[in-house]
Motif scaffolding. Structure first.
Motif, PDB file in Angstrom:
ATOM      1  N   GLN A  95      52.166  35.594 -21.336  1.00  0.00           N
ATOM      2  CA  GLN A  95      53.149  34.607 -21.768  1.00  0.00           C
ATOM      3  C   GLN A  95      53.350  33.532 -20.706  1.00  0.00           C
ATOM      4  OE1 GLN A  95      53.011  35.522 -25.069  1.00  0.00           O
ATOM      5  NE2 GLN A  95      55.120  34.781 -25.082  1.00  0.00           N
ATOM      6  N   HIS A  96      53.346  33.950 -19.458  1.00  0.00           N
ATOM      7  CA  HIS A  96      53.490  33.012 -18.340  1.00  0.00           C
ATOM      8  C   HIS A  96      52.291  32.065 -18.282  1.00  0.00           C
ATOM      9  CE1 HIS A  96      54.722  31.508 -14.425  1.00  0.00           C
ATOM     10  NE2 HIS A  96      53.527  31.822 -13.932  1.00  0.00           N
ATOM     11  N   HIS A  97      51.083  32.611 -18.479  1.00  0.00           N
ATOM     12  CA  HIS A  97      49.882  31.783 -18.472  1.00  0.00           C
ATOM     13  C   HIS A  97      49.885  30.786 -19.626  1.00  0.00           C
ATOM     14  CE1 HIS A  97      47.331  34.848 -15.957  1.00  0.00           C
ATOM     15  NE2 HIS A  97      48.294  34.277 -15.261  1.00  0.00           N
ATOM     16  N   HIS A  98      50.367  31.232 -20.799  1.00  0.00           N
ATOM     17  CA  HIS A  98      50.445  30.321 -21.936  1.00  0.00           C
ATOM     18  C   HIS A  98      51.390  29.166 -21.642  1.00  0.00           C
ATOM     19  CE1 HIS A  98      48.977  33.423 -25.143  1.00  0.00           C
ATOM     20  NE2 HIS A  98      48.003  32.890 -24.435  1.00  0.00           N
ATOM     21  N   ASP A 141      43.635  41.190 -20.352  1.00  0.00           N
ATOM     22  CA  ASP A 141      43.391  40.433 -21.576  1.00  0.00           C
ATOM     23  C   ASP A 141      42.895  39.044 -21.180  1.00  0.00           C
ATOM     24  OD1 ASP A 141      44.142  40.691 -24.668  1.00  0.00           O
ATOM     25  OD2 ASP A 141      44.414  38.619 -24.038  1.00  0.00           O
ATOM     26  N   LEU A 142      41.787  38.617 -21.769  1.00  0.00           N
ATOM     27  CA  LEU A 142      41.197  37.334 -21.400  1.00  0.00           C
ATOM     28  C   LEU A 142      42.038  36.174 -21.932  1.00  0.00           C
ATOM     29  CD1 LEU A 142      37.380  37.953 -21.986  1.00  0.00           C
ATOM     30  CD2 LEU A 142      38.739  38.362 -19.922  1.00  0.00           C
ATOM     31  N   ASP A 143      42.181  35.142 -21.130  1.00  0.00           N
ATOM     32  CA  ASP A 143      42.833  33.895 -21.542  1.00  0.00           C
ATOM     33  C   ASP A 143      41.760  32.874 -21.929  1.00  0.00           C
ATOM     34  OD1 ASP A 143      45.266  35.057 -20.780  1.00  0.00           O
ATOM     35  OD2 ASP A 143      45.076  34.304 -18.729  1.00  0.00           O
ATOM     36  N   VAL A 201      37.062  31.306 -18.424  1.00  0.00           N
ATOM     37  CA  VAL A 201      38.209  31.990 -19.015  1.00  0.00           C
ATOM     38  C   VAL A 201      39.078  32.530 -17.892  1.00  0.00           C
ATOM     39  CG1 VAL A 201      36.993  32.632 -21.126  1.00  0.00           C
ATOM     40  CG2 VAL A 201      36.950  34.181 -19.165  1.00  0.00           C
ATOM     41  N   GLY A 202      40.323  32.717 -18.187  1.00  0.00           N
ATOM     42  CA  GLY A 202      41.216  33.364 -17.234  1.00  0.00           C
ATOM     43  C   GLY A 202      41.459  34.789 -17.662  1.00  0.00           C
ATOM     44  N   VAL A 203      42.306  35.478 -16.943  1.00  0.00           N
ATOM     45  CA  VAL A 203      42.624  36.859 -17.302  1.00  0.00           C
ATOM     46  C   VAL A 203      44.075  37.154 -16.949  1.00  0.00           C
ATOM     47  CG1 VAL A 203      41.779  37.723 -15.068  1.00  0.00           C
ATOM     48  CG2 VAL A 203      41.974  39.283 -16.997  1.00  0.00           C
ATOM     49  N   ARG A 251      50.426  25.142 -21.583  1.00  0.00           N
ATOM     50  CA  ARG A 251      51.101  24.097 -22.344  1.00  0.00           C
ATOM     51  C   ARG A 251      51.598  22.986 -21.436  1.00  0.00           C
ATOM     52  NH1 ARG A 251      52.992  28.654 -25.351  1.00  0.00           N
ATOM     53  NH2 ARG A 251      54.859  28.790 -24.025  1.00  0.00           N
ATOM     54  N   THR A 252      52.055  23.367 -20.244  1.00  0.00           N
ATOM     55  CA  THR A 252      52.519  22.368 -19.283  1.00  0.00           C
ATOM     56  C   THR A 252      51.374  21.452 -18.861  1.00  0.00           C
ATOM     57  OG1 THR A 252      54.210  23.881 -18.447  1.00  0.00           O
ATOM     58  CG2 THR A 252      53.601  22.014 -17.046  1.00  0.00           C
ATOM     59  N   GLU A 253      50.189  22.050 -18.627  1.00  0.00           N
ATOM     60  CA  GLU A 253      49.023  21.253 -18.249  1.00  0.00           C
ATOM     61  C   GLU A 253      48.604  20.318 -19.374  1.00  0.00           C
ATOM     62  OE1 GLU A 253      45.873  23.750 -16.981  1.00  0.00           O
ATOM     63  OE2 GLU A 253      46.979  24.626 -15.284  1.00  0.00           O
ATOM     64  N   GLU A 254      48.667  20.786 -20.624  1.00  0.00           N
ATOM     65  CA  GLU A 254      48.281  19.947 -21.753  1.00  0.00           C
ATOM     66  C   GLU A 254      49.241  18.765 -21.894  1.00  0.00           C
ATOM     67  OE1 GLU A 254      48.271  22.504 -25.072  1.00  0.00           O
ATOM     68  OE2 GLU A 254      46.449  23.614 -24.469  1.00  0.00           O
ATOM     69  N   GLN A 255      50.532  18.985 -21.682  1.00  0.00           N
ATOM     70  CA  GLN A 255      51.512  17.901 -21.774  1.00  0.00           C
ATOM     71  C   GLN A 255      51.326  16.895 -20.655  1.00  0.00           C
ATOM     72  OE1 GLN A 255      55.248  19.954 -21.786  1.00  0.00           O
ATOM     73  NE2 GLN A 255      54.972  20.802 -23.859  1.00  0.00           N
ATOM     74  N   SER A 256      50.888  17.399 -19.480  1.00  0.00           N
ATOM     75  CA  SER A 256      50.669  16.484 -18.355  1.00  0.00           C
ATOM     76  C   SER A 256      49.437  15.608 -18.628  1.00  0.00           C
ATOM     77  CB  SER A 256      50.467  17.285 -17.065  1.00  0.00           C
ATOM     78  OG  SER A 256      51.616  18.075 -16.782  1.00  0.00           O
TER      79      SER A 256
END
Length: 303
Positions: free
Chosen positions: A291-294, A178-180, A260-262, A298-303
């Motif tokens: 779920q792990h990628h999500h 599934d593409l990210d 995109v990621g996968v 979110r961690t990257e966005e907060q940083s």
């Protein structure tokens, strides 16, 4: 006598006209003398010499076409030999059907070999080889089994391949993908750009597998691969890394760099259960990785 001959000719002509509705061409082969007579019913010009040595005709056909059969190393040059035909045509009701296609063109045919004359000892002496064009049938089947956007197989054919592998007890590894970060591409650049991205992803997926493996678009930005092999855990992991590396590399479309990621989950048959359980397990593992990628995003966005 002349009238009788004319009547027989009229009957023969009507017979050939009737045959031409379902048959494209046919050949009568004398297996003893090695001679043949070839009749073309559809084209105005014959595709092959109308008579000659059967061995030479087999050589011509073998160079132009390839047999479509699950039998290992089955070649037309072997399937059409007198010895092989005698081995499979033992009774008057026997027949041999061979589906084959052109090596260079989009042409598909089915050849039916029928016994015509027999020796006193019960071995076949003369056969008729009837050819029917099934190109339209194959094209319709391909359309039914293919995703119209990407050209990959679709979910309908995905379920069929899983069932076939299970029925034949063929080991395989299933990768659910599934593409990210695909939705932002659609939202930012439009669905036309998203479609082009999906086509490029599909082309990359095909480069990840061999000719005997399968690539599917299940729907949206979800894909699947069936790798026909009995792979250990390390081999499966390396394959997953290769797929993710290939699909995550930047894609340039109209001077725009898209990335995109996968998320990838895999399961194998028969180690992880029957085909339906393998599908559920691969999907579950893919979802867990997504779920792990999500969480990472979110961690990257907060940083």
């Amino acid at each position: 006598e002349r009238l009788n001959l004319e009547r027989e000719k009229m009957k023969s002509d009507r017979f050939l006209q009737s045959m031409s509705r379902i048959v494209d061409r046919y050949m009568v082969v004398n297996l003893d003398t090695g001679r043949y007579r070839y009749h073309e019913l559809r084209s105005s010009e014959p595709l092959y010499p109308t008579s000659g040595q059967y061995s030479e005709m087999v050589e011509i056909i073998s160079k132009r076409y390839v047999a479509l059969t699950e039998t290992e190393n089955a070649k037309l040059s072997r399937l059409l030999t007198p010895d092989y035909l005698r081995s499979v045509l033992r009774k008057p009701d026997d027949n041999l059907k061979i589906e084959y296609c052109s090596r260079t063109e989009n042409a598909y045919m089915v050849l039916t070999v029928l016994p015509v004359e027999w020796h006193a000892d019960g071995t076949v002496a003369v056969v008729m080889q009837v050819v029917q064009d099934i190109g339209q049938k194959v094209e319709l089947e391909n359309m039914a089994n293919t995703d119209s956007l990407t050209g990959l197989f679709n979910e309908r054919y995905f379920s069929r391949v899983l069932n076939i592998c299970e029925a034949k007890k063929l080991p395989f590894v299933l990768y659910y993908l599934d593409l990210d970060r695909f939705k932002p591409v659609n939202d930012t650049y439009g669905h036309a750009m998203g479609d082009r991205l999906l086509k490029e992803i599909s082309a990359r997926l095909l480069r990840c597998i061999r000719s005997r493996d399968y690539a599917f678009r299940i729907g949206g930005d979800e894909f699947a691969l069936i790798v026909s092999a009995d792979m250990d855990a390390e081999q499966r992991s390396r394959m997953a890394e290769r797929i993710q590396t290939m699909l995550s590399a930047p894609i340039v479309i109209e001077e725009k760099v898209l990335s995109v990621g996968v998320s990838c989950g895999c399961a194998c048959y028969p180690e992880d259960g029957d085909a339906s359980q393998v599908r559920i397990t691969a999907d579950s593992r893919m979802y867990a990785e997504k779920q792990h990628h999500h969480a990472d995003d979110r961690t990257e966005e907060q940083s």
